[in-house]
Scaffold this motif. Structure first.
Motif, PDB file in Angstrom:
ATOM      1  N   ASP A   1       0.817  -1.217   0.000  1.00 25.61           N
ATOM      2  CA  ASP A   1       0.000   0.000   0.000  1.00 25.61           C
ATOM      3  C   ASP A   1       0.855   1.274   0.000  1.00 25.61           C
ATOM      4  O   ASP A   1       0.352   2.357  -0.233  1.00 25.61           O
ATOM      5  CB  ASP A   1      -0.996   0.006   1.175  1.00 25.61           C
ATOM      6  CG  ASP A   1      -0.324  -0.219   2.520  1.00 25.61           C
ATOM      7  OD1 ASP A   1       0.695  -0.937   2.567  1.00 25.61           O
ATOM      8  OD2 ASP A   1      -0.836   0.305   3.526  1.00 25.61           O
ATOM      9  N   HIS A   2       2.157   1.131   0.252  1.00 26.24           N
ATOM     10  CA  HIS A   2       3.028   2.312   0.280  1.00 26.24           C
ATOM     11  C   HIS A   2       3.929   2.393  -0.952  1.00 26.24           C
ATOM     12  O   HIS A   2       4.334   3.478  -1.347  1.00 26.24           O
ATOM     13  CB  HIS A   2       3.865   2.325   1.555  1.00 26.24           C
ATOM     14  CG  HIS A   2       3.038   2.592   2.777  1.00 26.24           C
ATOM     15  ND1 HIS A   2       2.931   3.838   3.338  1.00 26.24           N
ATOM     16  CD2 HIS A   2       2.229   1.785   3.497  1.00 26.24           C
ATOM     17  CE1 HIS A   2       2.113   3.783   4.386  1.00 26.24           C
ATOM     18  NE2 HIS A   2       1.665   2.540   4.500  1.00 26.24           N
TER      19      HIS A   2
ATOM     20  N   ASP B   1       4.849   3.897   7.850  1.00 20.15           N
ATOM     21  CA  ASP B   1       4.466   3.103   9.022  1.00 20.15           C
ATOM     22  C   ASP B   1       5.671   3.055   9.947  1.00 20.15           C
ATOM     23  O   ASP B   1       6.799   3.050   9.484  1.00 20.15           O
ATOM     24  CB  ASP B   1       4.094   1.686   8.602  1.00 20.15           C
ATOM     25  CG  ASP B   1       2.829   1.651   7.761  1.00 20.15           C
ATOM     26  OD1 ASP B   1       2.029   2.607   7.864  1.00 20.15           O
ATOM     27  OD2 ASP B   1       2.653   0.690   6.992  1.00 20.15           O
TER      28      ASP B   1
ATOM     29  N   HIS C   1      -3.596   6.894   8.415  1.00 22.05           N
ATOM     30  CA  HIS C   1      -4.434   5.699   8.412  1.00 22.05           C
ATOM     31  C   HIS C   1      -4.548   5.054   9.782  1.00 22.05           C
ATOM     32  O   HIS C   1      -3.666   5.166  10.609  1.00 22.05           O
ATOM     33  CB  HIS C   1      -4.017   4.701   7.350  1.00 22.05           C
ATOM     34  CG  HIS C   1      -2.555   4.351   7.338  1.00 22.05           C
ATOM     35  ND1 HIS C   1      -1.553   5.276   7.434  1.00 22.05           N
ATOM     36  CD2 HIS C   1      -1.946   3.151   7.218  1.00 22.05           C
ATOM     37  CE1 HIS C   1      -0.394   4.674   7.368  1.00 22.05           C
ATOM     38  NE2 HIS C   1      -0.591   3.378   7.249  1.00 22.05           N
TER      39      HIS C   1
ATOM     40  N   TYR D   1      -3.713   4.260   2.345  1.00 22.17           N
ATOM     41  CA  TYR D   1      -2.890   3.281   3.053  1.00 22.17           C
ATOM     42  C   TYR D   1      -3.830   2.413   3.897  1.00 22.17           C
ATOM     43  O   TYR D   1      -4.850   2.867   4.375  1.00 22.17           O
ATOM     44  CB  TYR D   1      -1.858   3.976   3.943  1.00 22.17           C
ATOM     45  CG  TYR D   1      -1.062   5.025   3.201  1.00 22.17           C
ATOM     46  CD1 TYR D   1      -0.562   4.759   1.928  1.00 22.17           C
ATOM     47  CD2 TYR D   1      -0.837   6.275   3.758  1.00 22.17           C
ATOM     48  CE1 TYR D   1       0.145   5.721   1.238  1.00 22.17           C
ATOM     49  CE2 TYR D   1      -0.129   7.244   3.077  1.00 22.17           C
ATOM     50  CZ  TYR D   1       0.364   6.973   1.809  1.00 22.17           C
ATOM     51  OH  TYR D   1       1.047   7.936   1.133  1.00 22.17           O
TER      52      TYR D   1
ATOM     53  N   GLY E   1      -2.930   0.298   6.658  1.00 19.70           N
ATOM     54  CA  GLY E   1      -2.584  -0.126   8.006  1.00 19.70           C
ATOM     55  C   GLY E   1      -2.265  -1.596   8.037  1.00 19.70           C
ATOM     56  O   GLY E   1      -1.757  -2.149   7.066  1.00 19.70           O
TER      57      GLY E   1
END
Ligand SMILES: [Zn+2]
Ligand SMILES: [Zn+2]
Lengths: 341, 531
Positions: free
Chosen positions: A39-40, A111, A300, A324, A326
């Motif tokens: 997601d990143h 994150d 997120h 994003y 998580g």
């Protein structure tokens, strides 16, 4: 009103002066990438900039891309905007992205976690004016215990299963969690087997970190040879025929979500270990304080609850919608990567 | 307490019945007699009255956790369980107490009469000396309601294992009112009692839903069809001039239905009848909604007896003149049953009539009438079938009516619990209604939170976050845009609902992406479904 240094656009977090995006979710020309989770770090950007420890990861995940690697704290300028990457402690090669222009400093965490897991470079607080933070576990119900204690429990669980003649199956995301688990499994107990997705990613990381020996499960692997040993598998393998062939077995998941009694039961997993690569409640609050930032932007997780609490604590805090996810993947493993694995 | 907390943890962390029974049996073989009595009491929902109300619990827990009350409430909403939330948010500690379960419960009984200040001091003191799981169990003892999948049945199985006493006898011993604070394990469980054997029921025979085309069952003349009534499946036992009513959960419910005492005088001893307990307001079979008011009550008031009287709809005869006749053919048992019901001539005992059908088409037509008579559909039983044990395929089938469906508009959403707590998955649906000015507006009619795939939930969650109109605490109102087909089992007029209608077991059947909100149904469409 002057344009903020970083803006939240439909493509991602954007620095208009440098014309560069941070962890964009739509294809762009130039992207600075915090870490290798799907997601990143998405596919389709023309140029990638990331920490050099993340380079092999995203090359493995995304194939032929144009990527350049940076050192921790190495500064680089794009259109007079000063950028640098700093350890985020989330997974191997995960960075916070520091952006400075005309004395104003923004930090985007991607994150992160504050606990030192022994394989990701430990998190360092960075002084800034505006702090863009994730808050996947931004609720006071989340409190992590020291990982030493968690791994003792995991190894004890494995030994118990072994004494009952069963195979232990431990679920963890194929990038990050799986290697963290692998690093601390007690090889005196038995052999460590891996699912293909985890094996491939671990091979990519072996040059960077010393890991115990693993054995890939193939079509020729007999289920009898697995008995008493442990299998590392991505969460998406849960309930698959691949797993069901291994009876008798016991399953466990290692995730922050295992805090909730119901989470384990709803997934029909035998055992849950609370182990996360994100900050817990106190970890978030401490790191925010350590940055000295006056403006906080929550991306997120439990963003609304968390930002409301921060406001009450006197911060200028707000929420921005991003794409994003998580740690959701650990429970709903339908990200492309996991499905293809 | 350590023992007990460990027991609850084990029970809570397995879905396997055998593991649960083993854990309980192990516990029963090591616990003190006093702790055993309390454990039995707690697991059979006989905990002492709540010593502290939940408003105070929430207030004090947030105080000890040093968080504002709203944040505690939000966390509670996401965690979904009050005791679990409290155990999680208050500061983490190690266990440092050797107090027993009995000691804790005696303290809680005494606590009820104390001042708020004393109660608060008691909670703070104990929250600080218990580890996470003990703290959860301790708080659960105060808030009540352990939902850990331990039925009375499971507990009696474990007790049987550790005491070598027959399960059904244990079930009988545990029925009725006994006070865990006063009774000993010897009195409750171990002492032999001749009357224990009188109440012993037979295991229920349960049917599976029919899988294939109905005609594949073969010759219609070999089969018997009757309604599947929507009440409580039960076994009525008359032995030695005493009446025992068992529910399908294998719980003794005799005390809850005093109207059935009349059976003792008219039906001979040594009779066991398989029947459905049904509500019978105004001399007609009511809805399950009606029966609900009787189920929850410990004591049944005169007023309630008058408002919602009950009857037995008899399906089968299992014992006659003291003889177990379950191996005789169904048709034989039915003939006898009809005679028994007829000669008893009681209003509270009625026969569940079998249908005379010459073809499967006629049976199918009868099924279509089920809703009108408040039945769930049909039961098909082979005329030569014995009365088997448990859920078995082949001789008996249930053939329920299809659910009712209606297209509603998504209007509100709330976060789910636990693993779905990051997603908006609890939805409220509305139907069109004309107001006094003749304008159409959307009126809420049902809530549902199951029936979609995880992928669909994630899509809708994403959409909700972008299309929120207003926020009310955890609830968001959203732009009316999506239409869903909602299925439900039953429907009844209700003054408690804004729509004027109550639906039973509403769930999402599918996402009608093909429909615009103007194609959704109206409240009057819904009301037309009421029979
Ligand atoms: Zn990540
Ligand atoms: Zn993330």
């Amino acid at each position: 009103m002057k344009t903020p240094l970083l803006e939240f656009t439909s493509k991602g977090i954007y620095c208009s002066i440098a014309k560069v995006y941070l962890d964009p979710w739509k294809p762009v020309d130039k992207a600075i990438i915090s870490h290798g989770h799907a997601d990143h770090s998405r596919w389709g950007h023309k140029a990638y900039i990331t920490h050099h420890r993340n380079v092999p990861i995203i090359l493995h995940r995304l194939g032929e891309i144009n990527v350049s690697g940076k050192e921790w704290g190495e500064t680089f300028f794009i259109n007079n905007v000063k950028f640098s990457l700093h350890p985020a402690g989330h997974i191997i090669g995960s960075s916070q992205i520091r952006v400075e222009h005309k004395g104003e400093v923004w930090v985007f965490t991607g994150d992160y976690k504050v606990q030192d897991d022994g394989i990701s470079t430990p998190y360092e607080p960075i002084k800034c004016n505006t702090f863009i933070t994730e808050c996947t576990f931004g609720l006071p119900a989340f409190k992590w215990v020291a990982q030493k204690e968690v791994f003792e429990n995991i190894n004890r669980w494995w030994s118990e299963n072994k004494s009952e003649g069963k195979t232990s199956i431990l679920f963890g995301y194929s990038l990050g969690k799986a290697q963290r688990l692998l690093k601390y499994l007690e090889t005196d107990i038995g052999k460590i087997y891996t699912h293909g997705a985890i094996e491939n990613m671990t091979q990519v990381l072996r040059p960077l970190i010393d890991f115990p020996k693993t054995t890939l499960i193939t079509r020729d692997t007999k289920k009898e040879e697995l008995l008493g040993n442990i299998v590392l598998a991505p969460p998406s393998a849960h309930g698959s025929t691949w797993i069901r062939k291994m009876v008798p077995y016991v399953t466990a998941s290692a995730s922050g979500w295992m805090t909730f009694r119901g989470a384990r039961r709803r997934r029909a997993i035998d055992k849950g270990f609370v182990l996360s690569d994100h900050c817990d409640w106190q970890g978030l609050l401490n790191s925010i304080e350590a940055t000295g930032a006056e403006k906080i932007i929550c991306t997120h997780g439990y963003t609304e609850i968390f930002s409301r609490y921060l406001q009450e604590q006197g911060y200028d805090a707000r929420t921005e919608e991003t794409q994003y996810e998580g740690e959701l993947n650990e429970l709903n493993p339908t990200s492309k990567e996991e499905v293809e694995a | 307490m350590k023992n007990f907390a460990q027991l609850i943890k084990t029970l809570d962390s397995t879905n396997k019945t055998t593991t649960k029974v083993q854990a309980l049996a192990n516990y029963f073989s090591v616990a003190t007699d006093k702790d055993k009595v309390w454990t039995i009491a707690i697991l059979s929902h006989r905990r002492p009255p709540r010593p502290v109300n939940t408003t105070l619990l929430r207030k004090w827990a947030s105080e000890l956790a040093n968080i504002p009350l709203w944040l505690f409430e939000e966390s509670y909403h996401i965690v979904g369980d009050l005791a679990e939330t409290i155990a999680l948010v208050v500061p983490a500690t190690k266990s440092s107490t050797e107090k027993t379960l009995t000691q804790f419960l005696e303290e809680m009984i005494a606590l009820k009469k104390k001042t708020d200040e004393q109660k608060k001091a008691y909670l703070f003191e104990n929250w600080k000396i218990l580890d996470y799981y003990e703290r959860f169990v301790f708080t659960k003892l105060i808030t009540g309601g352990f939902r850990i999948g331990v039925s009375q049945k499971l507990m009696t199985r474990a007790l049987a294992k550790s005491t070598a006493i027959d399960q059904d006898i244990l079930a009988y011993k545990l029925m009725g009112n006994w006070n865990p604070d006063k009774i000993t394990f010897q009195q409750l469980i171990l002492e032999e009692n001749e009357s224990d054997y009188l109440s012993k029921p037979y295991p229920f025979y349960l049917a599976y839903p029919i899988e294939n085309e109905i005609a594949n069952l073969g010759d219609i003349n070999l089969w018997s069809a009757e309604h599947k009534w929507d009440g409580i499946r039960s076994q009525t036992i008359i032995r030695n001039n005493e009446l025992f009513i068992w529910s399908r959960g294998e719980e003794l419910v005799t005390d809850k239905y005093p109207e059935f005492q009349a059976l003792v005088d008219t039906i001979p001893n040594g009779t066991v009848i398989d029947a459905e307990i049904l509500p019978f307001p105004n001399g007609q079979i009511g809805t399950f909604n009606d029966l609900q008011s009787r189920i929850g009550r410990k004591t049944i008031s005169k007023n309630l007896l008058q408002k919602v009287p009950v009857i037995l709809k008899a399906y089968d005869l299992l014992e006659w003149k003291g003889e177990d006749i379950r191996n005789r053919p169904f048709s034989y048992r039915r003939d006898l049953l009809e005679k028994v019901v007829k000669s008893a001539a009681l209003n509270v005992l009625q026969l569940s009539k079998t249908m005379y059908c010459n073809s499967w088409e006629e049976v199918a037509k009868e099924r279509e009438q089920s809703r009108e008579v408040h039945s769930e559909g049909l039961m098909l039983k082979r005329k030569d079938s014995p009365y088997l044990v448990g859920r078995k395929k082949g001789d008996w089938w249930k053939w329920k009516v299809d659910p009712l469906t209606i297209d509603g508009v998504l209007t509100y959403a709330m976060r789910g619990h636990g693993r779905r707590s990051n997603l908006f998955t609890d939805y409220t649906f509305a139907l069109w209604k004309e107001n006094e000015k003749g304008e159409k507006e959307l009126v809420t009619f049902a809530k549902a939170y199951s029936g979609l795939t995880d992928a669909e939930f994630r899509k809708i969650d994403n959409w909700i976050k972008k299309n929120t109109l207003e926020r009310f605490g955890p609830v968001r109102s959203v732009t009316p845009h999506h239409v869903f087909e909602i299925a439900f089992e039953g429907i009844a007029l209700s003054s408690r609902h804004k729509s004027g209608v109550a639906t039973r077991f509403p769930r999402i059947l599918r996402w009608r992406k093909d429909k615009s909100i103007h194609e959704a149904n109206s409240i009057s469409d819904l009301k037309q479904m009421i029979i």
